[in-house]
Design a protein around this motif. Structure first.
Motif, mmCIF file in Angstrom:
data_model
loop_
_atom_site.group_PDB
_atom_site.id
_atom_site.type_symbol
_atom_site.label_atom_id
_atom_site.label_comp_id
_atom_site.label_asym_id
_atom_site.label_seq_id
_atom_site.Cartn_x
_atom_site.Cartn_y
_atom_site.Cartn_z
ATOM 1 N N VAL A 186 23.320 -6.479 14.140
ATOM 2 C CA VAL A 186 22.262 -7.348 13.638
ATOM 3 C C VAL A 186 22.326 -8.652 14.419
ATOM 4 O O VAL A 186 23.371 -9.300 14.475
ATOM 5 N N ILE A 187 21.207 -9.041 15.024
ATOM 6 C CA ILE A 187 21.112 -10.280 15.792
ATOM 7 C C ILE A 187 20.383 -11.306 14.929
ATOM 8 O O ILE A 187 19.227 -11.093 14.559
ATOM 9 N N ASP A 222 13.982 -15.689 23.628
ATOM 10 C CA ASP A 222 15.426 -15.710 23.860
ATOM 11 C C ASP A 222 16.138 -14.707 22.958
ATOM 12 O O ASP A 222 16.993 -13.948 23.419
ATOM 13 N N THR A 223 15.794 -14.686 21.675
ATOM 14 C CA THR A 223 16.417 -13.727 20.755
ATOM 15 C C THR A 223 16.087 -12.301 21.162
ATOM 16 O O THR A 223 16.946 -11.403 21.090
ATOM 17 N N ARG A 224 14.867 -12.078 21.586
ATOM 18 C CA ARG A 224 14.481 -10.743 22.043
ATOM 19 C C ARG A 224 15.291 -10.343 23.273
ATOM 20 O O ARG A 224 15.748 -9.191 23.390
ATOM 21 N N ASN A 225 15.499 -11.273 24.184
ATOM 22 C CA ASN A 225 16.285 -10.975 25.384
ATOM 23 C C ASN A 225 17.745 -10.694 25.030
ATOM 24 O O ASN A 225 18.382 -9.813 25.635
ATOM 25 N N ILE A 226 18.277 -11.426 24.076
ATOM 26 C CA ILE A 226 19.654 -11.177 23.639
ATOM 27 C C ILE A 226 19.766 -9.792 23.011
ATOM 28 O O ILE A 226 20.742 -9.063 23.231
ATOM 29 N N SER A 227 18.762 -9.404 22.240
ATOM 30 C CA SER A 227 18.761 -8.065 21.644
ATOM 31 C C SER A 227 18.789 -6.985 22.728
ATOM 32 O O SER A 227 19.527 -5.994 22.629
ATOM 33 N N ARG A 228 17.987 -7.188 23.771
ATOM 34 C CA ARG A 228 17.972 -6.237 24.885
ATOM 35 C C ARG A 228 19.330 -6.208 25.594
ATOM 36 O O ARG A 228 19.809 -5.149 26.018
ATOM 37 N N ARG A 229 19.942 -7.366 25.691
ATOM 38 C CA ARG A 229 21.251 -7.455 26.333
ATOM 39 C C ARG A 229 22.278 -6.604 25.590
ATOM 40 O O ARG A 229 23.094 -5.917 26.211
ATOM 41 N N PHE A 230 22.253 -6.655 24.270
ATOM 42 C CA PHE A 230 23.177 -5.831 23.491
ATOM 43 C C PHE A 230 22.845 -4.356 23.624
ATOM 44 O O PHE A 230 23.750 -3.513 23.705
ATOM 45 N N ALA A 231 21.566 -4.021 23.647
ATOM 46 C CA ALA A 231 21.186 -2.620 23.822
ATOM 47 C C ALA A 231 21.646 -2.097 25.176
ATOM 48 O O ALA A 231 22.099 -0.949 25.294
ATOM 49 N N ALA A 264 12.904 -8.407 -1.249
ATOM 50 C CA ALA A 264 11.750 -9.285 -1.448
ATOM 51 C C ALA A 264 10.518 -8.811 -0.696
ATOM 52 O O ALA A 264 9.539 -9.547 -0.577
ATOM 53 N N GLY A 265 10.544 -7.584 -0.199
ATOM 54 C CA GLY A 265 9.416 -7.059 0.547
ATOM 55 C C GLY A 265 9.735 -6.944 2.022
ATOM 56 O O GLY A 265 10.779 -7.407 2.491
ATOM 57 N N PRO A 266 8.856 -6.318 2.789
ATOM 58 C CA PRO A 266 9.140 -6.051 4.204
ATOM 59 C C PRO A 266 9.163 -7.323 5.046
ATOM 60 O O PRO A 266 8.461 -8.293 4.759
ATOM 61 N N ILE A 267 9.992 -7.298 6.082
ATOM 62 C CA ILE A 267 10.005 -8.370 7.068
ATOM 63 C C ILE A 267 9.864 -7.768 8.456
ATOM 64 O O ILE A 267 10.173 -6.594 8.685
ATOM 65 N N ASP A 268 9.402 -8.591 9.382
ATOM 66 C CA ASP A 268 9.275 -8.159 10.768
ATOM 67 C C ASP A 268 10.640 -8.171 11.443
ATOM 68 O O ASP A 268 11.548 -8.915 11.060
ATOM 69 N N ALA A 269 10.771 -7.340 12.471
ATOM 70 C CA ALA A 269 12.024 -7.286 13.221
ATOM 71 C C ALA A 269 11.765 -6.676 14.587
ATOM 72 O O ALA A 269 10.739 -6.015 14.811
ATOM 73 N N VAL A 270 12.703 -6.903 15.485
ATOM 74 C CA VAL A 270 12.686 -6.279 16.808
ATOM 75 C C VAL A 270 13.846 -5.302 16.881
ATOM 76 O O VAL A 270 14.974 -5.646 16.515
ATOM 77 N N LEU A 271 13.567 -4.092 17.317
ATOM 78 C CA LEU A 271 14.592 -3.058 17.456
ATOM 79 C C LEU A 271 14.711 -2.677 18.930
ATOM 80 O O LEU A 271 13.729 -2.332 19.575
ATOM 81 N N GLU A 272 15.932 -2.773 19.454
ATOM 82 C CA GLU A 272 16.206 -2.374 20.829
ATOM 83 C C GLU A 272 17.202 -1.224 20.813
ATOM 84 O O GLU A 272 18.275 -1.327 20.199
#
Length: 231
Positions: free
Chosen positions: A28-29, A39-48, A10-18
Motif C-alpha cells: 500500500v502506497i 509522483d505517487t503514481r510514479n512511486i507505485s510503478r517503481r514498486f511494481a 465509508a464507501g468506495p474510494i479511488d486508487a491506482v493499481l500497478e
C-alpha cells in the motif's frame, strides 16, 4: 497503471493499481499531503517494477484536497477515523488480490509516512515510513509493530531527532528495523514536489528531491521488503 475503486466502510474510494510482471507481495502506497499526484503514481510503478503489487489509494476521494486534508490529518493525529479505515481496506484489497503472494507492506511519505508508522501493528508484513510524523504515545502506538525501515532528513526542521527517537523505541521493543537519517536532506527528499504555489514554496524552504539520499533510501526499502515480505 489502472485507476480502480476500492470498497471501504465509508464507501468506495479511488486508487491506482500497478501490477508487476509476475505475482508478488503487495504494498500500500500512502501519498503525502499533496494527494495522489504524478509522483505517487510514479512511486507505485517503481514498486511494481521491483515485483510488488502496488496500490495507492486516494485519501482525498470524497472532496479533494481542500475539503479532505483536515479530516485526513485529524485521523492521523487522532489515530483513528475514516482515513485509517480506508488504508486498512486497501490492505485487505491487496490481501485478497489474486496476484498477491506473501505479505502486504505499507510505505508512506510525509503525512503518509505517519500513517505507515501508525498502522505498522495493523496486519502489515513490513512498513517503510519516509519522514513520517511520530505518533502520539509512540511506545504504545508501536506495540506489536511489524518490521520497520524508516528514512529521515537531518535538515528537516519539522522532525528534529525523530529518527533517533523511533530507533530507540523499536530497539527497546525488539522490533526488526533499519532507521537512517540523511545528512544534507530535508523533508520530502524522496518526493518530486508538484508544480504550483505550494510546491514552489516547499522547494524554496529546502524541501524536495535529493537524488543520492532518495536512491539510497529506496534501495534500503527494497532490500528490507525483500527480506520481510517475500520470505
Amino acid at each position: 497503471m489502472t485507476d480502480i475503486s476500492v470498497e471501504t466502510p465509508a464507501g468506495p474510494i479511488d486508487a491506482v493499481l500497478e501490477l508487476p510482471d509476475a505475482p508478488g507481495p503487495g504494498v500500500v502506497i500512502v501519498h503525502d499531503a499533496f494527494g495522489l499526484t504524478a509522483d505517487t503514481r510514479n512511486i507505485s510503478r517503481r514498486f511494481a517494477d521491483k515485483g510488488y503489487v502496488a496500490l495507492a489509494p486516494d485519501l482525498y476521494t470524497r472532496g479533494g484536497i481542500r475539503k479532505c486534508v483536515t479530516g485526513v490529518f485529524r485521523a492521523l493525529l487522532g489515530q483513528g477515523g475514516v482515513a485509517v479505515d480506508d488504508l486498512l481496506a486497501a490492505r485487505d484489497f491487496l490481501a485478497e488480490h489474486p496476484d498477491v503472494t506473501g505479505k502486504v507492506g505499507i510505505v508512506g511519505f510525509c503525512m503518509g509516512g505517519g500513517f505507515a508508522l501508525l498502522l505498522s501493528p495493523k496486519g502489515f508484513g513490513a512498513s517503510a515510513p519516509f519522514y513520517g510524523i511520530t505518533p502520539r504515545h509512540v511506545e504504545e502506538a508501536l506495540e506489536g509493530a511489524c518490521p520497520i525501515v524508516a528514512s529521515y532528513g537531518k535538515n528537516d526542521p519539522s522532525l528534529i531527532g525523530a529518527g533517533k527517537k523511533i530507533e530507540k523505541v523499536l530497539s527497546a521493543k525488539g522490533i526488526a528495523h533499519d532507521v537512517k537519517t540523511y545528512p544534507g536532506a530535508s523533508h520530502s527528499f524522496a518526493n518530486a514536489l508538484p508544480s504550483g504555489p505550494a510546491g514552489a514554496f516547499a522547494r524554496i524552504t529546502g524541501m524536495g528531491w535529493r537524488g543520492e539520499q532518495a536512491e539510497d533510501a529506496f534501495g534500503r526499502v527494497f532490500e528490507f521488503f525483500g527480506e520481510h515480505l517475500r520470505h
